[in-house]
Design a protein around this motif. Structure first.
Motif, mmCIF file in Angstrom:
data_model
loop_
_atom_site.group_PDB
_atom_site.id
_atom_site.type_symbol
_atom_site.label_atom_id
_atom_site.label_comp_id
_atom_site.label_asym_id
_atom_site.label_seq_id
_atom_site.Cartn_x
_atom_site.Cartn_y
_atom_site.Cartn_z
ATOM 1 N N LEU A 104 0.825 -1.191 0.000
ATOM 2 C CA LEU A 104 0.000 0.000 0.000
ATOM 3 C C LEU A 104 0.867 1.252 0.000
ATOM 4 N N PRO A 105 0.514 2.229 -0.817
ATOM 5 C CA PRO A 105 1.275 3.471 -0.776
ATOM 6 C C PRO A 105 1.119 4.144 0.582
ATOM 7 N N GLU A 106 2.118 4.896 0.946
ATOM 8 C CA GLU A 106 2.051 5.589 2.230
ATOM 9 C C GLU A 106 1.267 6.886 2.092
ATOM 10 N N ARG A 107 0.736 7.318 3.208
ATOM 11 C CA ARG A 107 -0.015 8.575 3.205
ATOM 12 C C ARG A 107 0.948 9.737 2.938
ATOM 13 N N PRO A 108 0.635 10.591 1.982
ATOM 14 C CA PRO A 108 1.534 11.703 1.688
ATOM 15 C C PRO A 108 1.412 12.794 2.739
ATOM 16 N N ALA A 109 2.396 13.646 2.796
ATOM 17 C CA ALA A 109 2.330 14.776 3.705
ATOM 18 C C ALA A 109 1.237 15.731 3.261
ATOM 19 N N ALA A 110 0.642 16.418 4.264
ATOM 20 C CA ALA A 110 -0.447 17.330 3.952
ATOM 21 C C ALA A 110 0.022 18.406 2.978
ATOM 22 N N GLY A 111 -0.802 18.660 1.962
ATOM 23 C CA GLY A 111 -0.483 19.706 1.019
ATOM 24 C C GLY A 111 0.422 19.273 -0.110
ATOM 25 N N ASP A 112 0.877 18.041 -0.084
ATOM 26 C CA ASP A 112 1.786 17.566 -1.125
ATOM 27 C C ASP A 112 0.969 16.976 -2.260
ATOM 28 N N ASP A 113 0.408 17.835 -3.104
ATOM 29 C CA ASP A 113 -0.504 17.391 -4.145
ATOM 30 C C ASP A 113 0.171 16.517 -5.194
ATOM 31 N N SER A 114 1.404 16.843 -5.544
ATOM 32 C CA SER A 114 2.047 16.066 -6.602
ATOM 33 C C SER A 114 2.297 14.633 -6.148
ATOM 34 N N ASP A 115 2.707 14.458 -4.895
ATOM 35 C CA ASP A 115 2.887 13.109 -4.377
ATOM 36 C C ASP A 115 1.565 12.356 -4.369
ATOM 37 N N LYS B 191 -17.343 2.030 -5.752
ATOM 38 C CA LYS B 191 -16.385 0.963 -5.450
ATOM 39 C C LYS B 191 -14.956 1.416 -5.738
ATOM 40 N N ALA B 192 -14.807 2.120 -6.876
ATOM 41 C CA ALA B 192 -13.467 2.568 -7.265
ATOM 42 C C ALA B 192 -12.914 3.544 -6.232
ATOM 43 N N LEU B 193 -13.739 4.486 -5.806
ATOM 44 C CA LEU B 193 -13.280 5.465 -4.828
ATOM 45 C C LEU B 193 -12.962 4.808 -3.487
ATOM 46 N N ALA B 194 -13.787 3.836 -3.113
ATOM 47 C CA ALA B 194 -13.519 3.136 -1.851
ATOM 48 C C ALA B 194 -12.172 2.424 -1.913
ATOM 49 N N ARG B 195 -11.906 1.816 -3.043
ATOM 50 C CA ARG B 195 -10.628 1.104 -3.181
ATOM 51 C C ARG B 195 -9.455 2.087 -3.218
ATOM 52 N N LEU B 196 -9.650 3.205 -3.923
ATOM 53 C CA LEU B 196 -8.574 4.199 -3.977
ATOM 54 C C LEU B 196 -8.305 4.779 -2.589
ATOM 55 N N ARG B 197 -9.353 4.988 -1.840
ATOM 56 C CA ARG B 197 -9.170 5.533 -0.486
ATOM 57 C C ARG B 197 -8.427 4.548 0.399
ATOM 58 N N LYS B 198 -8.713 3.273 0.179
ATOM 59 C CA LYS B 198 -8.016 2.261 0.971
ATOM 60 C C LYS B 198 -6.530 2.245 0.622
#
Lengths: 169, 366
Positions: free
Chosen positions: A85-96, A146-153
């Protein structure tokens, strides 16, 4: 026949790059995208005398349907695994965040990725997307959900973003 | 966050699409593939997928048995006046779509490249229902099972028992090809496409998964290589490439026959020297003496034991519905179902409802 070949070649030379972008968004890899597009173009070639004036929409329909329907997708859809799973990006880091979402998109099942591609790459409405995929608008909405739920996960950083109604209705 | 979910998704999808690298020879390769596709279609190989089971005696009094033609039969001739049945009306879903030979359409789905819903026949209620729950469905040719797929369950296949109302999900393996139901509707056969792991997988109705490796060095197959059921469902078979024949990607690879394997153990059992590929278990006549194959150039009726060509046929994707009757769907044009004799002479034509003219269908005995 030479006239057909010439028209077809000219069409591919002119629109091939744009169509390959769509195929890549659907398939998630260069090899799969080229295979998907070549298959669609081959079908267009066979029917060229009837569709040459309307070739691009025809090819796109083939692209989407070959990707989401039939058995072809069964062998293709597991080709782009994500190791972790990708890691949570830092706040405000839109490009990441964009990069993480881009990578997460590759892991979606074909129908879900097709819905997002139609909605966000082709800018089609829910109704237009449903018409092209041959399903109900409600199915488009459920696939989006479903897609958004998976992306959020996969990308927890998406939790902080606003979910507009139009995405999932 | 400074952006909305919509904007982030839109940007990410565009980023993904931007990953496509230029393909400078795209037109040339597409042209080549298109020419091969056109060539194959012209010889009539792109027939609709037909799924069916055991043969049923034909009740048609209009059909007169004809003696088998000599080996050097002339090219297929078409009877100019087959019996043409009327197409079902707009309320077709209210009853089974019965085909010549007393077979029935058990399911439909939109063909690739076309929009449209899929339908399943509810045999108990005698009518069709639209499917919008699963992403793909494949009804068994007999019994109450339907294989289903859900994009939210990658690598899994579900077995729905429409009588009991139960659904069970299984993971038969990775990189599996299109499945085929056994003639008794109790097992699904998958071809393993894993690199370095050729073979087949059988999923039983009870959920048992058995994988069998096949030595493709000893039993080589190139081009199109799906495992298929034998007519009695006890064996599976794999087309065998003729290693001495010239090969070109523009035409089908030459065949030396088909190799059979025991379905329960994977053990090699026997060989038939067929000059082409059967479409499925019902490509064999009820007595097993004759078989319809897709030859390298055209569909052929051949003797199973010797491979001797009896006569050409218009379509290879056929099912035998009697000792000397074939049922197939016209691959182009009207896409009607046709009942024909073993020479390919059309006897009865049955159009499908207008809604289904472009759909792919599965069929089975009524």
């Amino acid at each position: 026949m030479a006239e057909v070949d010439g028209e077809f070649t000219a069409f591919v030379n002119e629109r091939g790059a744009a169509l390959l972008r769509v195929a890549y968004a659907l398939a998630g890899s260069q090899h799969a995208a080229e295979d998907l597009l070549q298959n669609a173009l081959a079908k267009a070639y066979v029917r060229w005398p009837r569709i040459h004036g309307d070739a691009e929409p025809y090819v796109k329909r083939i692209l989407y349907h070959d990707q989401v329907s039939g058995w072809r997708r069964r062998a293709r859809r597991a080709e782009v695994p994500v190791a972790e799973l990708p890691e949570r990006p830092a706040a405000g880091d839109d490009s990441d965040l964009r990069l993480l979402v881009r990578d997460a998109l590759r892991t979606l099942p074909p129908r879900q990725r097709a819905v997002l591609t139609l909605r966000y790459l082709e800018d089609l409405s829910v109704e237009q997307t449903a018409a092209l995929l041959g399903c109900r608008p409600g199915t488009v909405a459920s696939q989006s959900t479903k897609a958004l739920a998976r992306l959020r996960k996969l990308v927890p950083g998406l939790d902080g973003l606003t979910n507009r109604t139009e995405v999932t209705r | 966050m400074s952006t909305s979910l919509d904007e982030t998704l839109r940007t990410a999808v565009h980023d993904l699409a931007d990953g496509a690298a230029p393909a400078p020879d795209l037109a040339w390769r597409a042209l080549g593939r298109g020419r091969r596709l056109r060539r194959r279609r012209r010889v009539g190989t792109a027939a609709a997928a037909l799924v069916a089971v055991l043969a049923v005696a034909l009740p048609f009094v209009l059909l007169r048995p004809r003696p088998a033609p000599p080996p050097t039969a002339p090219p297929v001739t078409v009877d100019p006046s087959p019996v043409i049945r009327s197409a079902p009306g707009p309320n077709w879903a209210d009853g089974p779509l019965v085909l010549p030979g007393d077979w029935v359409v058990t399911g439909t789905r939109a063909r690739a490249g076309a929009a449209g819903p899929s339908y399943l026949l509810d045999r108990g209620r005698g009518r069709y229902y639209g499917n919008d729950r699963y992403d793909a469905v494949l009804p068994a040719p007999t019994g109450s099972l339907v294989a289903v797929w859900d994009d939210g369950r990658p690598r899994q296949v579900g077995l729905v028992d429409v009588v009991r109302g139960t659904t069970r999900w299984y993971e038969p393996g990775r990189a599996l090809g299109s499945p085929n139901w056994s003639p008794d509707g109790r097992s699904l056969l998958f071809t393993s496409n894993r690199v370095g792991h050729p073979g087949f997988v059988v999923l039983s109705a009870a959920g048992t998964v058995r994988s069998h490796a096949v030595d493709t060095g000893r039993y080589p197959c190139t081009d199109s290589c799906p495992f298929l059921w034998s007519r009695d469902g006890r064996e599976v078979l794999l087309p065998q490439t003729d290693p001495n024949g010239p090969r070109s990607e523009a035409v089908r690879h030459p065949r030396r026959g088909v190799q059979f394997f025991a379905a329960d153990s994977g053990r090699p059992t026997r060989f038939e020297p067929l000059p082409g590929d059967p479409a499925g278990p019902w490509a064999w006549s009820p007595d097993g003496r004759l078989v319809v194959v897709q030859g390298q150039k055209e569909p052929l009726l051949v003797e199973a034991a010797t491979g001797r060509v009896v006569n050409p046929l218009p379509v290879a994707d056929v099912v035998w519905v009697g000792d000397d009757r074939l049922l197939y769907r016209l691959p182009y044009g009207s896409r009607d179902f046709v009942l024909a004799d073993t020479t390919g002479r059309e006897l009865v034509r049955q159009p499908l409802p207008e809604d289904l003219a472009l759909a792919e269908v599965t069929i089975a005995p009524r």
